[in-house]
Structure formats: structure tokens, C-alpha cells
Motif scaffolding. Structure first.
Motif, mmCIF file in Angstrom:
data_model
loop_
_atom_site.group_PDB
_atom_site.id
_atom_site.type_symbol
_atom_site.label_atom_id
_atom_site.label_comp_id
_atom_site.label_asym_id
_atom_site.label_seq_id
_atom_site.Cartn_x
_atom_site.Cartn_y
_atom_site.Cartn_z
ATOM 1 N N PRO A 140 21.480 43.653 57.964
ATOM 2 C CA PRO A 140 22.447 43.419 58.941
ATOM 3 C C PRO A 140 22.653 44.764 59.973
ATOM 4 O O PRO A 140 22.770 44.414 60.933
ATOM 5 C CB PRO A 140 24.012 43.337 58.152
ATOM 6 C CG PRO A 140 23.301 42.976 56.693
ATOM 7 C CD PRO A 140 22.053 43.649 56.426
ATOM 8 N N LEU A 141 22.350 45.687 59.584
ATOM 9 C CA LEU A 141 22.426 47.093 60.508
ATOM 10 C C LEU A 141 21.339 47.076 61.362
ATOM 11 O O LEU A 141 21.323 47.175 62.538
ATOM 12 C CB LEU A 141 22.340 48.336 59.691
ATOM 13 C CG LEU A 141 23.690 49.136 59.404
ATOM 14 C CD1 LEU A 141 23.484 50.223 58.371
ATOM 15 C CD2 LEU A 141 24.460 49.401 60.760
ATOM 16 N N ALA A 142 20.059 46.577 60.865
ATOM 17 C CA ALA A 142 18.951 46.554 61.799
ATOM 18 C C ALA A 142 19.257 45.452 62.644
ATOM 19 O O ALA A 142 18.661 45.405 63.800
ATOM 20 C CB ALA A 142 17.580 46.335 60.934
ATOM 21 N N ALA A 143 20.013 44.208 62.254
ATOM 22 C CA ALA A 143 20.237 43.198 62.954
ATOM 23 C C ALA A 143 20.771 43.442 64.328
ATOM 24 O O ALA A 143 20.801 43.046 65.373
ATOM 25 C CB ALA A 143 20.574 42.082 62.270
ATOM 26 N N ALA A 144 22.034 44.273 64.018
ATOM 27 C CA ALA A 144 22.928 44.747 64.998
ATOM 28 C C ALA A 144 22.086 45.400 66.008
ATOM 29 O O ALA A 144 22.501 45.595 67.415
ATOM 30 C CB ALA A 144 24.061 45.386 64.253
ATOM 31 N N ILE A 145 21.211 46.426 65.629
ATOM 32 C CA ILE A 145 20.728 47.356 66.488
ATOM 33 C C ILE A 145 19.681 46.535 67.423
ATOM 34 O O ILE A 145 19.525 46.833 68.497
ATOM 35 C CB ILE A 145 19.851 48.313 65.541
ATOM 36 C CG1 ILE A 145 20.976 49.531 64.867
ATOM 37 C CG2 ILE A 145 19.065 49.223 66.635
ATOM 38 C CD1 ILE A 145 20.214 50.099 63.788
ATOM 39 N N GLY A 146 18.945 45.639 66.719
ATOM 40 C CA GLY A 146 18.201 44.906 67.436
ATOM 41 C C GLY A 146 18.731 43.776 68.386
ATOM 42 O O GLY A 146 18.007 43.494 69.609
ATOM 43 N N ALA A 147 20.091 43.517 68.455
ATOM 44 C CA ALA A 147 20.555 42.686 69.337
ATOM 45 C C ALA A 147 21.320 43.694 70.377
ATOM 46 O O ALA A 147 21.958 42.928 71.337
ATOM 47 C CB ALA A 147 21.571 41.818 68.579
ATOM 48 N N LEU A 287 30.909 36.887 66.900
ATOM 49 C CA LEU A 287 30.020 36.828 65.711
ATOM 50 C C LEU A 287 28.614 36.960 66.400
ATOM 51 O O LEU A 287 28.270 35.883 67.071
ATOM 52 C CB LEU A 287 30.260 36.282 64.630
ATOM 53 C CG LEU A 287 29.510 36.042 63.413
ATOM 54 C CD1 LEU A 287 30.150 35.715 62.268
ATOM 55 C CD2 LEU A 287 28.167 34.986 63.504
ATOM 56 N N LEU A 288 27.571 37.894 65.783
ATOM 57 C CA LEU A 288 26.109 37.585 66.098
ATOM 58 C C LEU A 288 25.571 37.085 65.206
ATOM 59 O O LEU A 288 25.417 37.371 63.817
ATOM 60 C CB LEU A 288 25.666 38.835 66.303
ATOM 61 C CG LEU A 288 24.196 38.821 66.777
ATOM 62 C CD1 LEU A 288 23.650 38.409 67.965
ATOM 63 C CD2 LEU A 288 23.437 40.419 66.263
ATOM 64 N N LEU A 289 24.600 35.748 65.218
ATOM 65 C CA LEU A 289 23.738 35.087 64.620
ATOM 66 C C LEU A 289 22.456 35.491 64.654
ATOM 67 O O LEU A 289 22.034 35.725 65.871
ATOM 68 C CB LEU A 289 23.854 33.473 64.551
ATOM 69 C CG LEU A 289 24.929 32.607 64.207
ATOM 70 C CD1 LEU A 289 24.690 31.171 64.641
ATOM 71 C CD2 LEU A 289 25.053 32.911 62.641
ATOM 72 N N VAL A 321 15.967 41.492 63.159
ATOM 73 C CA VAL A 321 15.759 42.570 62.394
ATOM 74 C C VAL A 321 14.799 43.440 62.517
ATOM 75 O O VAL A 321 14.953 44.512 62.612
ATOM 76 C CB VAL A 321 16.009 42.079 60.903
ATOM 77 C CG1 VAL A 321 15.580 42.980 59.925
ATOM 78 C CG2 VAL A 321 17.196 41.252 60.466
ATOM 79 N N VAL A 322 13.435 43.083 62.665
ATOM 80 C CA VAL A 322 12.447 43.902 62.789
ATOM 81 C C VAL A 322 12.286 44.706 64.108
ATOM 82 O O VAL A 322 11.941 45.719 64.288
ATOM 83 C CB VAL A 322 11.096 42.960 62.493
ATOM 84 C CG1 VAL A 322 10.504 42.340 64.024
ATOM 85 C CG2 VAL A 322 10.024 44.254 62.200
ATOM 86 N N ARG A 323 12.958 43.940 65.138
ATOM 87 C CA ARG A 323 12.991 44.786 66.719
ATOM 88 C C ARG A 323 14.158 45.759 66.289
ATOM 89 O O ARG A 323 13.829 46.935 66.999
ATOM 90 C CB ARG A 323 13.615 43.779 67.534
ATOM 91 C CG ARG A 323 12.594 42.704 68.028
ATOM 92 C CD ARG A 323 12.947 41.984 69.316
ATOM 93 N NE ARG A 323 13.853 40.869 68.991
ATOM 94 C CZ ARG A 323 15.027 40.760 69.208
ATOM 95 N NH1 ARG A 323 15.800 41.604 69.933
ATOM 96 N NH2 ARG A 323 15.819 39.774 69.004
ATOM 97 N N GLY A 324 15.080 45.525 65.462
ATOM 98 C CA GLY A 324 16.146 46.757 65.300
ATOM 99 C C GLY A 324 15.581 47.816 64.617
ATOM 100 O O GLY A 324 15.848 48.969 64.780
ATOM 101 N N THR A 325 14.808 47.448 63.628
ATOM 102 C CA THR A 325 13.945 48.589 62.688
ATOM 103 C C THR A 325 13.009 49.325 63.705
ATOM 104 O O THR A 325 13.044 50.581 63.594
ATOM 105 C CB THR A 325 13.331 47.831 61.652
ATOM 106 O OG1 THR A 325 14.148 47.058 60.994
ATOM 107 C CG2 THR A 325 12.665 48.856 60.714
ATOM 108 N N ALA A 326 12.300 48.683 64.709
ATOM 109 C CA ALA A 326 11.498 49.389 65.597
ATOM 110 C C ALA A 326 12.149 50.357 66.424
ATOM 111 O O ALA A 326 11.736 51.401 66.831
ATOM 112 C CB ALA A 326 10.609 48.475 66.521
ATOM 113 N N LYS A 327 13.309 49.695 66.869
ATOM 114 C CA LYS A 327 14.266 50.700 67.654
ATOM 115 C C LYS A 327 14.531 52.068 66.934
ATOM 116 O O LYS A 327 15.019 52.997 67.733
ATOM 117 C CB LYS A 327 15.660 49.960 68.110
ATOM 118 C CG LYS A 327 15.162 48.808 69.394
ATOM 119 C CD LYS A 327 16.713 48.187 69.786
ATOM 120 C CE LYS A 327 16.228 47.127 70.667
ATOM 121 N NZ LYS A 327 17.671 46.691 71.050
#
Length: 342
Positions: A140-147, A287-289, A321-327
Motif C-alpha cells: 500500500p505504501l508503494a501504491a500511494a507513492i506510485g499514484a 480513496l485511491l484504488l 505498486v511497481v511504479r511507486g517502488t521504482a520512484k
């Protein structure tokens, strides 16, 4: 200290979303470089890996007894240690080879509640694949960063990440999770519910892939403006012969009603247990999906109507999620505080 030294002695890095249904890899600054099903086929006589990813998925329901077709990640956690280790190592090794990477730093997304044993298994698999260092981040943290949510601010952000095995809802503020809940109900549970529906209501036995196709093609969480239909193929339970039936979006909606209710209840529970100040932020920002399971048509309307908040689906939920991880990797250490302690 280890992370700082690693950044100094090599800039090559990989981000991995270790999902129940799919594994995605991204390179900072270059985007997604791999998107494959989390499936591995192994010769049970020799323990040799026959295929991984899309090739292995094609074996599901069609492989002879000698070949084991496994999905090592179940309900968001490692269900088959050796197969998961081999699968992760394969993807890291092959991606590094294709991109001419030498011992990249690897950050892997893992679900909430991952155990120390599971963390160690994931880290060892990444190292076996050739990574010089492996770090972990909660999905969820990675998703938030990715968005692009403002996670570092004193502001409540709510994320619902629906994958293949789990649905994880989290309230995030100041780069940390203020409240989180995970339910083992997501895309796979919807597929099982669809299979059960056609078996009970239409006397048709269908495979996992057929159920997933029906969910994607005609599935919807709420009634749509136009009725969508498709032919669903399987085996007639009465005479055992190959057969097909016409399925409408209403059929799929009825089939997945219980899994969707469980996901909505998780969101409601999170809202009830969130502090008043953070609740006010969520009411303002919504809320972000994210996640592949969130791509079901009308899901944002269902959650919004039943929970009383605005819901926004990320532009590309499968890769959030993976975009957030890359960030995190692109930030050159500025976001390393969101990584799990090893």
C-alpha cells in the motif's frame, strides 16, 4: 549504511511487484520492463524448471501428471518456498541479462503482515537471482507513492490495493501506515466464486482461466448501461461433454457478490477505526484504488455508494505498486525511510 554504500558503488537498480497473479519489474527512469504471470512449471521427477510466466500459465489445466504447475504466491504470501525462490531468481536473472545489468539493487513489494521467514525467503531469492542488495517495501505504501499521493505530509491518504490474493486497505500519513487491514479476498476469490456459480447455476464446470476471462470481459460490480455477454466454455456436468453457455454481466455480478462485500466491509472497518482528523482528510481527498483486481468495472461506484466517500482508480492500477517502488529507487535515498527493516 549498507543502503548508502550500495548507492555509491553502482546505480543499476530494479523494482519488483511480487504479486499473487503477476510479477512486474520496472527500471527507474525507463518504466515497466517485465509483466508476467506468477506461475512456474516444474518437472516433478527431476525438479527441473520447465517454464516460468506466460508459458507456464498456458499449462494450467493442461499439463500431464509429471509436470507440476504452481502459483507459489498464494493470498499474498509465499505458499511454496522452493518454487517461489526459483521463480523470483529467474525473473531477476533474466531481466538483468536482457538489460545488461550487473548485480542490480532490488526493491521488492510485499504484502502487509509478511513474516520474518517470508521476508528472508524473498531476500534470499533476489540475491540468488544476482542482486547485490535486496530491500522490501509494503505494497500500500508503494501504491500511494506510485499514484503521487502526498504521503510525507501530515495528511491522511487512503489506499485500497486489490491484487490476486489479498485486498489491503491502508491509511497513510507522514510516510507511515496509521491503520491497515488485509483480507484474503481479491481477484482469485472472485474467480473461484465465478467457477462455483457456473457449476451450481448452469451445470458447467469451467477452468480458472475461463473464470478470469469472464470477470474481465463482462464482469461489473454494479449494473452497466449496456448488457454485456460472452460465451463461457467448459464441461457439462450432466453428460461430461464439452459445452458452452452465454453469460451476462448480471451473472458475474451475482457470482462475485460475496467477495465484493468482504472488500467493502474492510474499507468500512478501516474508516471506522481511523482517527477523526485523518477521516476528515479522507473525506476531502477520497480513496485511491490500485491493483489488478480494482479494474473491475463499476467497483469505484460500489465502494463510493456504500462507504460515502469519493473513490478514484489510478490511471494504470496494475502497475501502481511497481511504479511507486521504482520512484523510491529514483529518489536516491530520500525515500529509503519507507523501506522495511531487514
Amino acid at each position: 549504511m549498507i543502503r548508502k554504500l550500495s548507492a555509491l558503488f553502482g546505480g543499476q537498480s530494479l523494482a519488483m511487484d511480487l504479486g499473487t497473479a503477476n510479477i512486474l519489474l520496472a527500471v527507474p527512469g525507463k518504466g515497466i520492463v517485465a509483466n508476467e504471470p506468477s506461475v512456474i512449471a516444474i518437472d516433478s521427477y527431476t525438479d527441473k524448471v520447465i517454464s516460468v510466466g506466460s508459458e507456464a500459465k498456458a499449462f494450467i489445466g493442461r499439463a500431464p501428471e509429471r509436470i507440476q504447475v504452481l502459483r507459489p504466491i498464494r493470498n499474498g504470501v509465499i505458499a511454496h518456498y522452493d518454487a517461489a525462490r526459483q521463480m523470483i531468481a529467474h525473473f531477476v536473472r533474466e531481466t538483468s541479462r536482457k538489460l545488461n545489468m550487473r548485480k542490480p539493487r532490488l526493491v521488492i513489494c510485499v504484502p502487509m503482515g509478511v513474516t520474518p521467514v517470508e521476508k528472508r525467503a524473498v531476500i534470499e531469492a533476489g540475491m540468488e537471482g544476482g542482486a547485490r542488495q535486496v530491500d522490501l517495501i509494503i505494497e500500500p505504501l508503494a501504491a500511494a507513492i506510485g499514484a503521487g499521493l502526498p504521503i510525507q505530509e501530515p495528511l491522511g491518504s487512503m489506499v485500497l490495493d486489490i491484487g490476486g490474493g489479498t485486498s489491503e486497505v491502508a491509511v497513510i500519513s507522514l510516510s507511515a501506515i496509521a491503520f491497515a487491514e488485509s483480507v484474503r479476498v481479491a481477484g482469485d476469490a472472485m474467480n473461484v466464486a465465478i467457477q462455483r456459480y457456473f457449476q451450481d447455476k448452469r451445470q458447467l464446470l469451467i477452468g480458472e482461466i475461463m473464470a478470469d476471462t469472464a470477470k474481465i470481459e463482462v464482469g461489473a460490480a454494479v449494473p452497466q448501461e449496456e448488457t454485456r455477454t460472452m460465451l463461457v466454455y467448459g464441461k457439462n456436468l450432466v453428460d461430461g461433454a464439452p459445452s458452452s453457455v452465454t453469460a451476462e454481466d448480471a451473472d458475474i455480478r451475482e457470482a462475485i457478490r460475496e467477495p465484493l462485500s468482504a472488500i467493502v466491509e474492510a474499507v468500512k472497518n478501516a474508516l471506522e477505526r481511523t482517527s477523526p482528523s485523518l477521516s476528515a482528510d479522507i473525506f476531502d481527498n477520497g480513496l485511491l484504488l490500485a491493483g489488478g483486481g480494482s479494474m473491475l468495472a463499476g467497483l469505484e461506484d460500489l465502494i463510493s455508494n456504500q462507504c460515502g466517500i469519493s473513490v478514484i482508480r489510478d490511471n494504470d492500477p496494475l502497475t501502481t505498486v511497481v511504479r511507486g517502488t521504482a520512484k523510491v529507487l529514483e529518489a536516491d535515498g530520500a525515500l529509503d525511510h519507507v523501506l522495511l527493516d531487514r
